[in-house]
Design a protein around this motif. Structure first.
Motif, PDB file in Angstrom:
ATOM      1  N   LEU A  68       4.883  -7.026   3.261  1.00  0.00           N
ATOM      2  CA  LEU A  68       3.496  -6.593   3.425  1.00  0.00           C
ATOM      3  C   LEU A  68       3.411  -5.255   4.151  1.00  0.00           C
ATOM      4  CD1 LEU A  68       1.826 -10.011   4.326  1.00  0.00           C
ATOM      5  CD2 LEU A  68       1.839  -8.826   2.124  1.00  0.00           C
ATOM      6  N   SER A  69       4.311  -5.028   5.100  1.00  0.00           N
ATOM      7  CA  SER A  69       4.328  -3.741   5.793  1.00  0.00           C
ATOM      8  C   SER A  69       4.738  -2.614   4.856  1.00  0.00           C
ATOM      9  CB  SER A  69       5.277  -3.811   6.989  1.00  0.00           C
ATOM     10  OG  SER A  69       5.345  -2.560   7.658  1.00  0.00           O
ATOM     11  N   ASP A  70       5.708  -2.870   3.975  1.00  0.00           N
ATOM     12  CA  ASP A  70       6.103  -1.851   3.000  1.00  0.00           C
ATOM     13  C   ASP A  70       4.951  -1.506   2.065  1.00  0.00           C
ATOM     14  OD1 ASP A  70       8.634  -1.668   4.036  1.00  0.00           O
ATOM     15  OD2 ASP A  70       9.579  -2.956   2.545  1.00  0.00           O
ATOM     16  N   LEU A  71       4.177  -2.511   1.654  1.00  0.00           N
ATOM     17  CA  LEU A  71       3.021  -2.244   0.807  1.00  0.00           C
ATOM     18  C   LEU A  71       1.996  -1.388   1.546  1.00  0.00           C
ATOM     19  CD1 LEU A  71       2.456  -5.702  -0.940  1.00  0.00           C
ATOM     20  CD2 LEU A  71       3.519  -3.653  -1.905  1.00  0.00           C
ATOM     21  N   GLU A  72       1.806  -1.687   2.829  1.00  0.00           N
ATOM     22  CA  GLU A  72       0.860  -0.895   3.623  1.00  0.00           C
ATOM     23  C   GLU A  72       1.348   0.539   3.763  1.00  0.00           C
ATOM     24  OE1 GLU A  72      -0.608   1.022   7.136  1.00  0.00           O
ATOM     25  OE2 GLU A  72       1.198  -0.185   7.377  1.00  0.00           O
ATOM     26  N   GLN A  73       2.673   0.716   3.912  1.00  0.00           N
ATOM     27  CA  GLN A  73       3.231   2.059   4.009  1.00  0.00           C
ATOM     28  C   GLN A  73       3.065   2.840   2.712  1.00  0.00           C
ATOM     29  OE1 GLN A  73       4.573   3.655   6.641  1.00  0.00           O
ATOM     30  NE2 GLN A  73       4.068   1.926   7.967  1.00  0.00           N
ATOM     31  N   HIS A  74       2.917   2.126   1.599  1.00  0.00           N
ATOM     32  CA  HIS A  74       2.727   2.790   0.306  1.00  0.00           C
ATOM     33  C   HIS A  74       1.252   2.886  -0.077  1.00  0.00           C
ATOM     34  CE1 HIS A  74       7.055   2.181  -0.010  1.00  0.00           C
ATOM     35  NE2 HIS A  74       7.062   2.983  -1.050  1.00  0.00           N
ATOM     36  N   GLY A  75       0.359   2.696   0.874  1.00  0.00           N
ATOM     37  CA  GLY A  75      -1.054   2.956   0.623  1.00  0.00           C
ATOM     38  C   GLY A  75      -1.949   1.740   0.568  1.00  0.00           C
ATOM     39  N   LEU A  76      -1.410   0.537   0.762  1.00  0.00           N
ATOM     40  CA  LEU A  76      -2.258  -0.653   0.726  1.00  0.00           C
ATOM     41  C   LEU A  76      -3.254  -0.617   1.875  1.00  0.00           C
ATOM     42  CD1 LEU A  76      -2.711  -3.536  -0.575  1.00  0.00           C
ATOM     43  CD2 LEU A  76      -1.297  -4.383   1.312  1.00  0.00           C
ATOM     44  N   GLN A  77      -4.531  -0.845   1.555  1.00  0.00           N
ATOM     45  CA  GLN A  77      -5.577  -0.870   2.557  1.00  0.00           C
ATOM     46  C   GLN A  77      -6.007  -2.309   2.810  1.00  0.00           C
ATOM     47  OE1 GLN A  77      -8.608   1.697   0.986  1.00  0.00           O
ATOM     48  NE2 GLN A  77      -7.180   3.380   0.670  1.00  0.00           N
ATOM     49  N   VAL A  78      -6.666  -2.517   3.942  1.00  0.00           N
ATOM     50  CA  VAL A  78      -7.052  -3.869   4.334  1.00  0.00           C
ATOM     51  C   VAL A  78      -7.903  -4.557   3.261  1.00  0.00           C
ATOM     52  CG1 VAL A  78      -8.466  -5.166   5.966  1.00  0.00           C
ATOM     53  CG2 VAL A  78      -6.781  -3.543   6.808  1.00  0.00           C
ATOM     54  N   PRO A  79      -8.899  -3.909   2.643  1.00  0.00           N
ATOM     55  CA  PRO A  79      -9.649  -4.605   1.587  1.00  0.00           C
ATOM     56  C   PRO A  79      -8.777  -5.004   0.393  1.00  0.00           C
ATOM     57  CG  PRO A  79     -10.878  -2.711   2.374  1.00  0.00           C
ATOM     58  CD  PRO A  79      -9.507  -2.601   2.959  1.00  0.00           C
ATOM     59  N   GLN A  80      -7.754  -4.200   0.063  1.00  0.00           N
ATOM     60  CA  GLN A  80      -6.877  -4.529  -1.057  1.00  0.00           C
ATOM     61  C   GLN A  80      -5.941  -5.674  -0.720  1.00  0.00           C
ATOM     62  OE1 GLN A  80      -5.223  -0.561  -1.339  1.00  0.00           O
ATOM     63  NE2 GLN A  80      -6.326  -0.177  -3.246  1.00  0.00           N
ATOM     64  N   LEU A  81      -5.724  -5.939   0.574  1.00  0.00           N
ATOM     65  CA  LEU A  81      -4.867  -7.037   0.976  1.00  0.00           C
ATOM     66  C   LEU A  81      -5.411  -8.373   0.468  1.00  0.00           C
ATOM     67  CD1 LEU A  81      -2.398  -8.006   2.572  1.00  0.00           C
ATOM     68  CD2 LEU A  81      -3.826  -8.030   4.633  1.00  0.00           C
ATOM     69  N   HIS A  82      -6.716  -8.451   0.279  1.00  0.00           N
ATOM     70  CA  HIS A  82      -7.318  -9.686  -0.242  1.00  0.00           C
ATOM     71  C   HIS A  82      -6.733 -10.031  -1.605  1.00  0.00           C
ATOM     72  CE1 HIS A  82     -10.339 -12.114  -2.389  1.00  0.00           C
ATOM     73  NE2 HIS A  82     -10.609 -12.634  -1.211  1.00  0.00           N
ATOM     74  N   ASP A  83      -6.656  -9.052  -2.498  1.00  0.00           N
ATOM     75  CA  ASP A  83      -6.105  -9.315  -3.828  1.00  0.00           C
ATOM     76  C   ASP A  83      -4.624  -9.658  -3.759  1.00  0.00           C
ATOM     77  OD1 ASP A  83      -8.010  -9.061  -6.124  1.00  0.00           O
ATOM     78  OD2 ASP A  83      -8.486  -7.188  -5.113  1.00  0.00           O
ATOM     79  N   VAL A  84      -3.889  -9.025  -2.852  1.00  0.00           N
ATOM     80  CA  VAL A  84      -2.464  -9.328  -2.725  1.00  0.00           C
ATOM     81  C   VAL A  84      -2.266 -10.778  -2.313  1.00  0.00           C
ATOM     82  CG1 VAL A  84      -0.347  -8.781  -1.475  1.00  0.00           C
ATOM     83  CG2 VAL A  84      -1.842  -6.935  -2.229  1.00  0.00           C
ATOM     84  N   LEU A  85      -3.014 -11.223  -1.308  1.00  0.00           N
ATOM     85  CA  LEU A  85      -2.882 -12.594  -0.823  1.00  0.00           C
ATOM     86  C   LEU A  85      -3.391 -13.617  -1.829  1.00  0.00           C
ATOM     87  CD1 LEU A  85      -4.004 -12.061   2.880  1.00  0.00           C
ATOM     88  CD2 LEU A  85      -1.673 -12.352   2.030  1.00  0.00           C
TER      89      LEU A  85
END
Length: 303
Positions: A68-85
């Motif tokens: 999840l940290s790697d995804l955030e480092q590649h531009g994942l934003q908190v609202p997009q985390l909803h779709d990931v989870l």
């Protein structure tokens, strides 16, 4: 099969080292996990999830935090985390992540129908189980790496008899067919393989300009620079310190910003202020509007 990854904050038994290095790795591991936990807690306040997400985040493993940290480092934003989870299919234009997400002891080969154009013998799909990701599945694409979280792990293949989890996985597939949404560990997502979530897309394509167009573009940029040369000092002093003379100002067009430049972690969030104004600040503003007494100096410009 790629060589599996040992985390940079591995314990002393996994990677020998001195006490100071072990302490530094442990501190880094805690920092990464705490950051990811905070992201999950923030998105859990606004989004609709299945019960138990915050509790599962408290048991987040280092491997889950790394992904999840790697995804955030590649531009994942908190609202997009909803779709990931919730099981959204994520494409990242970084093939190195496929190797980085091969962890000792927890990663295992998986069978899936995703991205059939990839040689699965050379790049097999990889699964991993965890409290938050439940069943993480990732693999290679032609240009990068894909990842998707699943509600129910499955272990089809070989001569193994179907298990209860395999039957539940089939039920999730039925839900997908009916709703056209991926079934993730904490909800449903419309981000499927046909409509994925892109991170760090490689969109820039170098294109050469014809000489007449390049010359006209350079002249236009120089004219804009001269017209925009406004300073807070006098004109004679500004003339002594001219801007840098660049041979080709057009060469800077299209350059990406360095580092973490961009919209940021909360770039697509709806941000607003709910606090009432400060009472002391309001009192100061009211006093500033009181007319000056007779005979006193007028310090403000009349309106």
């Amino acid at each position: 099969m790629e060589r599996k990854r040992t985390l940079p904050w591995a314990t002393h038994t996994e990677r020998p080292g001195d006490a100071a290095a072990d302490a530094a790795r442990a501190e880094k591991a805690d920092a990464v996990r705490n950051r990811v936990r905070l992201m999950i807690e923030i998105t859990a306040r606004a989004g609709a999830y299945r019960k138990g997400l915050v509790e599962a985040a408290r048991r987040l493993s280092p491997e889950e935090a790394t992904i999840l940290s790697d995804l955030e480092q590649h531009g994942l934003q908190v609202p997009q985390l909803h779709d990931v989870l919730c099981g959204g299919h994520v494409l990242v234009d970084d093939p190195q992540l496929y190797k980085d997400w091969l962890f000792d002891k927890v990663s295992h080969p998986r069978l899936s129908s995703h991205h059939r154009d990839i040689d699965k013998k050379l790049y097999p799909d990889i699964g991993m189980r965890g409290h938050v990701v439940r069943e993480k599945l990732h693999g290679r694409t032609a240009q990068g790496t894909w990842v998707q979280l699943e509600k129910t792990p499955a272990a089809f293949g070989g001569r193994k008899l179907p298990s209860l989890n395999d039957l539940r996985h089939l039920m999730d597939y039925v839900v997908y067919r009916l709703t056209r949404s991926n079934v993730g560990p904490w909800g449903l997502s419309r981000m499927t393989e046909r409509h994925p979530l892109y991170l760090s897309p490689v969109l820039a394509v170098p294109t050469s300009l014809t000489p007449p167009v390049a010359q006209l573009l350079t002249q236009t940029l120089r004219r804009i620079e001269e017209a925009d040369d406004a300073t807070a000092v006098s004109q004679d002093l500004a003339a002594r310190f001219p801007p840098p003379d660049r041979p080709d100002p057009a060469a800077e067009l299209g350059r990406s910003l360095p580092g973490r430049a961009g919209r940021g972690l909360f770039g697509s969030s709806e941000v607003w202020v709910t606090e009432t104004p400060s009472a002391s600040a309001a009192a100061v503003l009211r006093e500033s509007r009181v007319p000056a007494a007779a005979g006193s100096w007028q310090t403000e410009r009349p309106t």
